[in-house]
Every structure is written in structure tokens, then in C-alpha cells.
Design a protein around this motif. Structure first.
Motif, short mmCIF file in Angstrom:
data_model
loop_
_atom_site.label_atom_id
_atom_site.label_comp_id
_atom_site.label_asym_id
_atom_site.label_seq_id
_atom_site.Cartn_x
_atom_site.Cartn_y
_atom_site.Cartn_z
N GLN A 117 3.41 -17.19 4.51
CA GLN A 117 1.99 -17.04 4.17
C GLN A 117 1.61 -15.57 4.05
OE1 GLN A 117 -1.52 -17.90 6.95
NE2 GLN A 117 -1.52 -19.73 5.62
N ARG A 118 2.19 -14.72 4.90
CA ARG A 118 1.92 -13.28 4.81
C ARG A 118 2.32 -12.74 3.45
NH1 ARG A 118 -0.68 -8.58 6.35
NH2 ARG A 118 0.76 -6.81 6.24
N GLY A 119 3.46 -13.18 2.93
CA GLY A 119 3.89 -12.75 1.60
C GLY A 119 2.94 -13.20 0.52
N GLU A 120 2.41 -14.44 0.63
CA GLU A 120 1.44 -14.93 -0.35
C GLU A 120 0.18 -14.08 -0.35
OE1 GLU A 120 0.82 -19.26 -0.71
OE2 GLU A 120 2.28 -19.46 0.90
N ILE A 121 -0.28 -13.71 0.85
CA ILE A 121 -1.50 -12.91 0.96
C ILE A 121 -1.30 -11.52 0.35
CG2 ILE A 121 -3.06 -11.80 2.62
CD1 ILE A 121 -2.57 -14.28 4.43
N ILE A 122 -0.15 -10.90 0.64
CA ILE A 122 0.13 -9.58 0.07
C ILE A 122 0.21 -9.65 -1.44
CG2 ILE A 122 1.89 -7.77 -0.09
CD1 ILE A 122 2.51 -8.28 2.87
N GLU A 123 0.84 -10.70 -1.97
CA GLU A 123 0.95 -10.86 -3.42
C GLU A 123 -0.45 -10.95 -4.06
OE1 GLU A 123 2.97 -13.93 -6.70
OE2 GLU A 123 3.17 -14.29 -4.55
N THR A 129 -6.45 -6.93 9.83
CA THR A 129 -6.51 -5.68 9.07
C THR A 129 -5.09 -5.27 8.69
OG1 THR A 129 -8.52 -4.93 10.18
CG2 THR A 129 -7.15 -3.25 9.15
N SER A 130 -4.91 -4.94 7.43
CA SER A 130 -3.59 -4.57 6.92
C SER A 130 -3.71 -3.28 6.14
CB SER A 130 -3.03 -5.69 6.03
OG SER A 130 -1.70 -5.43 5.64
N ASP A 131 -3.35 -2.17 6.77
CA ASP A 131 -3.42 -0.86 6.13
C ASP A 131 -2.03 -0.39 5.72
OD1 ASP A 131 -6.16 -0.70 6.43
OD2 ASP A 131 -6.04 0.32 8.38
N LYS A 132 -2.01 0.47 4.71
CA LYS A 132 -0.76 1.06 4.20
C LYS A 132 0.28 -0.02 3.90
CE LYS A 132 -1.39 5.48 6.60
NZ LYS A 132 -0.79 6.45 7.54
N THR A 133 -0.18 -1.11 3.29
CA THR A 133 0.68 -2.25 3.01
C THR A 133 1.38 -2.08 1.67
OG1 THR A 133 -0.91 -3.63 4.19
CG2 THR A 133 0.74 -4.77 2.85
N ARG A 134 2.69 -2.38 1.65
CA ARG A 134 3.45 -2.32 0.41
C ARG A 134 3.82 -3.73 -0.04
NH1 ARG A 134 7.52 2.87 1.38
NH2 ARG A 134 5.88 4.47 1.37
N ARG A 135 4.30 -3.83 -1.26
CA ARG A 135 4.63 -5.12 -1.84
C ARG A 135 5.73 -5.81 -1.03
NH1 ARG A 135 2.72 -5.00 -7.29
NH2 ARG A 135 2.11 -2.87 -7.89
N GLY A 136 5.73 -7.14 -1.09
CA GLY A 136 6.78 -7.91 -0.44
C GLY A 136 6.29 -8.65 0.77
N GLY A 137 7.15 -9.45 1.34
CA GLY A 137 6.80 -10.24 2.50
C GLY A 137 7.22 -11.68 2.31
N PHE A 138 7.18 -12.44 3.41
CA PHE A 138 7.64 -13.82 3.38
C PHE A 138 6.56 -14.75 3.92
CE2 PHE A 138 11.32 -11.07 3.84
CZ PHE A 138 12.14 -11.52 2.82
#
Length: 627
Positions: free
Chosen positions: A539-545, A528-537
Motif C-alpha cells: 500500500q505504501r508503494g501505491e500511495i507513493i506512485e 507525513t512523508s518528507d524527502k520521499t523518492r519513487r518506489g516502494g511496496f
């Protein structure tokens, strides 16, 4: 001006003084001296009747070249340093600088002498312990070839240019609507859940045949292109290679120490202060003399009466001299004083001085034991430098036509080094140097088997090399990339199997299944990922994108599946998307954001002003053979 500073102000001071002028370099295109060289018939451009000479251009090109070399060090790409590469952009910058200076002059902008003096004493490169040091200032100007008057003139011109630019950039502003729009996008928050279906769990279950490998290899030749490569052997000469083998006798150390002691008296330095009265103001001279005779404090009198603006605030302190800093009459008077004593009136071209000797340094040489280690290292380094120069003079002859470099290396007493294969992009160690790469790939070295010329990588670092292996460009043999191909095929097959499973999960979620229950039944971990903002590195960065590429759901959740770069499959359910709100930021954050936006706006407006002024300017560029 900046280049002469770099040449003469060494170490940290040079960097700090150069940094002081950074803003002017941006607005004026690195030029500090256009027009300072006088009228030259050899002009390269004319801007509204103001000439830019070839000397101006060459000095600016050299300044830019040094900036690039400072950035890249020994590994600077040589094509970035050529006059052909630099001439066009640098000339345009000089033209822009000239146009801006003319606009400042037409606007009636001036800089007071007091303001120029305040700027000078605040330059960190002229300070010691965060206080202006007159001696450092005078020594620096002397090394740069400036008198105090000529340096002040250059400072005044550049500060006026900065004042003009500030008038543009500091008048820029931004609106709250601009800030709200930026925050809405940059600080958007999204809530989502996701589960990763790992490809690694299936890899061992996937088999790959030789036919599949060969087919993949044949269809993906472009993925297995090998650049042209060479491996080299080389001899590297540096003074430190010889220093460790040099023994220095105590007798030689003591002889050098005695020489230092003998020269010590000649290096005696006197610390002076003065009160300067310019012109022929005899009444003022008499008044100062009277107050000195009455025992009033010299430093306070300097602050009140001295016409030397720079030193007066320091109680008249003008720093140390070894007998050659000040005019002859000044030095003679200073040499006759005892510590604490004040001279009578002394006349020079600058005016009338009252001189005080504050201290004398260098009257007691250090003990032998204090200097022993330093002198030993000094003698070792001097001998190593001589051996380095001697070896360097022999290196070319020894290496010429040598079948290998082993013989020359043994003759010089240095090792032969080697590198693994590397391409024209460079390799590890010495192969990262652009000069080494260019020499290694030169046809006469790479193809004909010749030894390279001696390459001077720096003043005390030289290399000569031979190519020991050459691999032409082509396709890597299948056996060299077989393992890579097998892994790629396995991942593709496993990912395809996972895609079917992921699609099934997506259909169930879209039909209203609970994600947590579904993940548990499938043996997956629900994240679960709440209050998520752009960015990251990673696999996590790919998922956020991927989450931020999805349209915001009108109601319920939006679901998608996708593959990561590593072959894993992800099932993602986006629950909510909220634009960022400026009102939710702290007052400090809002102020910082508004300032950043205003600064960006100011930079854009300054660029627009430069473009506008340049478009209206009458610019004539002289024809050259290279144009």
C-alpha cells in the motif's frame, strides 16, 4: 569452444572458465568456433565470402540449448529447446559474430603471443589457490580435445574480437547534462501528507443479498474462468529410493578396500618440472647443463631459459602425471628419477627438456577405517544404481494398461505418489516439470485413461503417470467462489461509502482546513512523508506512485483522493516537489553514475556498429527445407 568446456570441465572450474568468455558471448552472439570447422560444403550462410557451415550452426544451437537448460534445470520449457525455435536467432548471431570478426581483422587488430599467454594463466578455471596450475591446464585441454597451440589460436581470435568491441564501448562517453537530466527525474523528492480511511472498519456493517451475489457472478463470468485441470498418480524412480534398503557387509567393504590397495601403486602420480629449449640450440642446452651441474636453482633457470612460457613463470612446474600426460621419452626419464633429482637432456618433438622430479604422491594408501564409510556408500550406490536400472527396465511393462499404479509400485517396492489438480501451467512437486505436464495433458492419457510412457526427467530420475481426475475448462461453480464474491461486493460497497467521506475531506482541505486538525477530528492517523523518492511496496508503494503522478503544486498544496487495491481510501496532500540535483550527490556517486551512463552508451553504440556492419555485409543464407 564453450560447449566443449562445459562437457569436459566439471564443477566450479567449468562455470568460472565459461564466465571468462561471457563478454565475447554478448558481442559475438555465443559463437566461439565459427570458421574453425574448416570448409564445409554443407553451408548455411556466407558473410562477405566467409562461410558458416551447418556444423557451425548446430554447435551454436547446442551451445544455446545448454545455456537455456542451465537456466531452467529440469523444468525447461521444451518449446525453447527445439531447433526450429533456436535456428533463426542463433544463425543471426553467427552472422553478427562473423561480421565483427572481419571488421576487427580489417582494422589490423592483432594480439601478441605474450598477451594471449597472460590471459590464459589468469583464467580462474586453470588456477589452484589463485595461481595458474599447469597440470589443471593440460588436463582440461586434453579433455576438451585441444592442444596448447590450438587453444591459443582460439583464444587469440576471440581476444582480438573483444579488443575490437572494447574499442567501441570504451570510447563512449556521456555529458554532465545527460547525468543532470537523469538525476532530476530518478532522484526527485516529494513532501506530502496522507490519511488512510480503512475499508475493514466498515466490512462487518455491510450486508450482501443472495440476489446481489448471483447478479455479480453472472456479470463477472470472465473473472471466474477455471482452466482445464488434471490430478495424477505417479511412480517415481531414483537410485536413492533403493539405497536405504541395501545392506553392505564388512566383508564386501574390506574386499573393495583390498582392491583399492592393489590398484594403488598403479595410480602413483609424479610431480614434474622442466626447462624446455625449443629447436636445435645446442649452445643453450650446454649452457643450462653447465649451470645445473654447478648447482644453480632449477626454478630460477626455468624462468630464465625455458621456452615454455606457461610453465616458466612457475619455475618450470608442469604438474602431476600418472605416466600418460607427457611424451614417452619424457615419462620414461621422469620415472627413473628420485625426488629432487634432475635428468640430463631429454629430446621430444617439442624440443630438449631438463626434467626435475618434485614429489611423488600415492605411495601410501589410506587406512581401512579412513575409507570404510566412503566404500560402504560407494557399494550401496552401485547396488542402488543396478536396482534402479532393473526397475526402470520393468516399469513400462508393469504399468502398461494398469488400472492403477498400485500394483506396479508394490512389485517394484516403491510408493505411489499423487498430486492435487493442476493446469497446463504446472503444479507443485513433479507437476512443475514440463515433461510431466505435457504427458498428463496428452489426449491418450488425459481422455483415454492410458498410462503414460516412461518419462526420463534426467539421467537418474524417471516417472510414469496416470490421470486420476480431469476437470474441463469452464466457469467455477458459484458455491466455490461465493465467499470471494461476497468479500468483493462488501469491499465495493464499503469503499463507495468511504469515497463520500474522502471527497468531503478533500473539499475541506482545498478550502484551507488544516490537515492535522481535520484528521484528528475524524479519528484518522495523519502520516507525513518528507524527502520521499519513487518506489516502494504494498500500500505504501501505491500511495507513493499516486503522489508522483500529481502535478507539482505552484503554491500551497495539491489534494487528491483515490482507492487502493485493497479498497481503502486515501486522502493525499502534496506540499512540495523538488527535482534531483547532481551536485547533491557525493563525488563517488557522481563518478559511478557517469560510468553507468557511459557503459549504457557504449552498449548502444556497439549494437549500432553491429547493425551498421550487418547492413553493409553481403550475406547469403542458404535455403533449407524448414525455411
Amino acid at each position: 569452444m564453450l560447449q566443449s568446456m562445459r562437457d569436459n570441465l566439471k564443477g566450479t572450474a567449468a562455470i568460472i572458465v565459461a564466465a571468462f568468455f561471457g563478454f565475447i558471448m554478448v558481442i559475438g552472439g555465443i559463437d566461439f568456433f565459427s570458421g574453425a570447422s574448416g570448409g564445409s560444403a554443407d553451408e548455411v550462410a556466407e558473410v562477405n565470402g566467409v562461410k558458416i557451415s551447418n556444423l557451425d550452426l548446430q554447435r551454436a544451437i547446442q551451445n544455446r540449448r545448454n545455456m537455456i537448460m542451465n537456466q531452467y534445470g529440469e523444468n525447461v520449457p521444451q518449446d525453447l529447446l527445439s531447433d526450429e525455435k533456436l535456428r533463426g536467432p542463433v544463425l543471426q548471431q553467427l552472422i553478427s559474430s562473423s561480421v565483427m570478426r572481419q571488421a576487427a581483422k580489417d582494422s589490423g587488430m592483432v594480439m601478441s603471443a605474450a598477451e594471449v599467454d597472460r590471459e590464459i594463466v589468469q583464467i580462474p578455471g586453470f588456477q589452484v589457490n589463485e595461481k595458474f596450475d599447469p597440470q589443471m591446464y593440460r588436463d582440461a585441454l586434453r579433455r576438451m580435445g585441444y592442444s596448447p597451440a590450438s587453444f591459443r589460436e582460439v583464444m587469440e581470435r576471440d581476444l582480438v574480437l573483444q579488443q575490437y568491441a572494447d574499442g567501441v564501448t570504451e570510447s563512449a562517453f556521456t555529458t554532465r547534462a545527460d547525468a543532470e537530466q537523469l538525476v532530476a527525474i530518478s532522484m526527485e523528492e516529494r513532501d506530502f501528507d496522507y490519511a488512510v480511511l480503512p475499508v475493514a472498519d466498515l466490512l462487518e456493517q455491510v450486508s450482501v443479498s443472495d440476489d446481489e451475489v448471483e447478479t455479480y457472478y453472472g456479470e463477472h463470468q470472465g473473472d471466474f474462468q477455471r482452466p482445464e485441470q488434471v490430478a495424477i498418480e505417479y511412480i517415481e524412480l531414483k537410485p536413492e529410493l533403493f539405497a536405504s534398503n541395501i545392506d553392505v557387509s564388512e566383508q564386501d567393504v574390506r574386499a573393495q578396500y583390498e582392491q583399492e590397495v592393489a590398484n594403488f601403486a598403479a595410480s602413483e602420480r609424479r610431480h614434474a618440472a622442466h626447462i624446455l629449449i625449443e629447436g636445435d640450440d645446442e649452445a643453450k642446452v650446454a649452457e643450462v647443463q653447465q649451470k645445473l651441474d654447478a648447482g644453480e636453482d632449477f626454478a630460477e633457470l626455468a624462468k630464465t631459459y625455458s621456452d615454455d612460457v606457461v610453465s616458466s613463470e612457475e619455475g618450470g612446474d608442469v604438474g602431476f602425471t600418472g605416466g600418460d600426460v607427457f611424451p614417452e621419452a619424457f615419462e620414461n626419464a621422469l620415472a627413473s628419477l628420485e625426488v629432487g633429482q634432475v635428468s640430463g637432456p631429454v629430446t621430444t618433438d617439442a624440443g630438449t627438456h631438463f626434467i626435475k622430479l618434485l614429489e611423488v604422491k600415492g605411495d601410501e594408501p589410506p587406512a581401512f577405517e579412513e575409507r570404510k564409510m566412503a566404500i560402504t556408500a560407494q557399494l550401496q550406490n552401485a547396488e542402488a544404481e543396478r536396482e534402479f536400472v532393473g526397475a526402470l527396465s520393468r516399469l513400462a511393462d508393469l504399468a502398461y494398461n494398469a488400472e492403477t499404479l498400485a500394483g506396479p509400485a508394490e512389485e517394484l517396492g516403491v510408493p505411489v505418489e499423487s498430486t492435487p489438480l493442476f493446469s497446463r501451467e504446472g503444479g507443485p512437486g513433479v507437476a512443475a516439470n514440463d515433461k510431466v505436464v505435457a504427458a498428463a495433458f496428452a489426449p491418450e492419457v488425459m481422455l483415454d485413461g492410458n498410462t503414460s510412457n516412461v518419462l526420463d526427467l534426467s539421467n537418474d530420475h524417471s516417472v510414469v503417470l496416470r490421470v486420476t481426475e480431469h476437470k474441463p475448462a469452464g466457469v467455477y461453480p458459484l458455491e466455490e467462489v461465493r465467499e470471494q464474491i461476497v468479500d468483493s461486493i462488501k469491499r465495493d460497497k464499503a469503499s463507495a461509502q468511504l469515497a463520500e467521506r474522502a471527497d468531503s475531506l478533500q473539499e475541506q482541505l482545498q478550502a484551507g482546513a488544516d490537515f492535522a486538525e481535520l484528521a484528528e477530528s475524524e479519528g484518522l492517523t495523519l502520516e507525513t512523508s518528507d524527502k520521499t523518492r519513487r518506489g516502494g511496496f504494498g500500500q505504501r508503494g501505491e500511495i507513493i506512485e499516486q503522489a508522483f503522478e500529481m502535478p507539482a503544486p505552484a503554491s500551497g498544496s495539491a489534494v487528491k483522493t483515490f482507492a487502493t487495491s485493497g479498497g481503502d481510501r486515501v486522502v493525499l496532500a502534496l506540499r512540495d516537489a523538488r527535482p534531483g540535483e547532481l551536485s547533491r550527490q557525493s563525488p563517488e556517486q557522481r563518478r559511478a553514475l557517469m560510468q553507468q551512463l557511459a557503459s549504457a552508451s557504449g552498449s548502444a553504440e556497439l549494437a549500432a556498429v553491429q547493425e551498421y556492419l550487418s547492413s553493409r555485409a553481403d550475406v547469403e543464407i542458404a535455403e533449407t527445407d524448414s525455411q
